[in-house]
Design a protein around this motif. Sequence first.
Motif, PDB file in Angstrom:
ATOM      1  N   LEU A 162      45.395  38.500  44.761  1.00 49.81           N
ATOM      2  CA  LEU A 162      44.093  39.495  45.626  1.00 49.81           C
ATOM      3  C   LEU A 162      43.899  38.996  46.543  1.00 49.81           C
ATOM      4  N   THR A 163      42.918  40.471  47.505  1.00 49.23           N
ATOM      5  CA  THR A 163      42.721  39.934  48.852  1.00 49.23           C
ATOM      6  C   THR A 163      41.454  39.944  49.438  1.00 49.23           C
ATOM      7  N   ASN A 169      45.020  44.080  44.443  1.00 48.75           N
ATOM      8  CA  ASN A 169      44.321  44.300  43.979  1.00 48.75           C
ATOM      9  C   ASN A 169      43.813  44.301  42.369  1.00 48.75           C
ATOM     10  N   ALA A 172      41.354  42.005  40.077  1.00 54.69           N
ATOM     11  CA  ALA A 172      40.351  42.053  40.852  1.00 54.69           C
ATOM     12  C   ALA A 172      39.452  43.085  40.638  1.00 54.69           C
ATOM     13  N   ASN A 231      39.353  41.663  49.818  1.00 58.84           N
ATOM     14  CA  ASN A 231      39.037  43.316  49.543  1.00 58.84           C
ATOM     15  C   ASN A 231      37.962  43.066  47.907  1.00 58.84           C
ATOM     16  N   GLY A 232      39.701  42.337  47.295  1.00 58.06           N
ATOM     17  CA  GLY A 232      38.851  42.050  46.064  1.00 58.06           C
ATOM     18  C   GLY A 232      38.772  41.324  45.445  1.00 58.06           C
TER      19      GLY A 232
END
Length: 275
Positions: A207-208, A184, A187, A210-211
């Motif tokens: 990115l995940t 991330n 992000a 959360n990102g």
Amino acid sequence: MAPSNVNRDWTELPAVITASILSRLGDIESLTVAEMVCKTWREICKDPMLWRTIDFMNNHTSFMFGPPLCYDIVKMCRRAIHRSSGSFVYINVDYFCDNELLKYITNSSAGFIRHLSLFNCGIINDAVLCQAASRLRVLEELDISMCKFSSMAIQIVGLCCPRLKSFKFNNRNGRRSSRQYYRNEDAVAISATMHGLLLLEIRSNELTYNGLAKILDCCPQLEILDLRECKNLKLMSRDLETRCVERIKKLWFPIDPSDPSSISDLNLVGKPCHN
């Protein structure tokens, strides 16, 4: 009534009309053909107002990449910048910009650059990008897709360019983080510094959830978001998906096809020309 077969002398057109016509030519034609037509056209081609837009990718891909390569594009770009007297606001140097040319661009600018495209200019390093960003205080649109810049460089760009509204950093063949377990970074850099974004393209980014949530939290004006081929977002939660759909006016999900015709562009700056 004047006869219809009368030959017209284009050099007798008012200068403002001729300038309007020539401003619609590509930069290569302006530098290699138009200015050779006559003395009047040559003088108009030297007018700084004609070079407020510098775009060597405007319908000239075949000139640049098709054999034989008959133009020194970097040299021609420097000529165009010199002729602008620093007044250019829109510049596209995709594929061929290097560290020295980017330094020349920003050092030659009078501080009016609002659009900068460096697509697939992977030779440019972080230090030069950050140095350039420090001189781009009014920049609104930036494309650094297919480049190898670090998340730290992205964060510095965001800090130096507070008016940024369009940011493109698509990574299909770009750099991969050396810290693969932490995906991330980009992000976090974007969400920390680019709060005024209206458009964000981060195709193929790692990115995940959360990102993505962080970006949505910190970029409240975001209207256009391209997440195609972001592999870590393919199993997006229903809540996050709903949030994206409700917030974003134009949205591409990770599983959407990469159709070249579906360009996500705000065209905030446009291309100035003589009216």
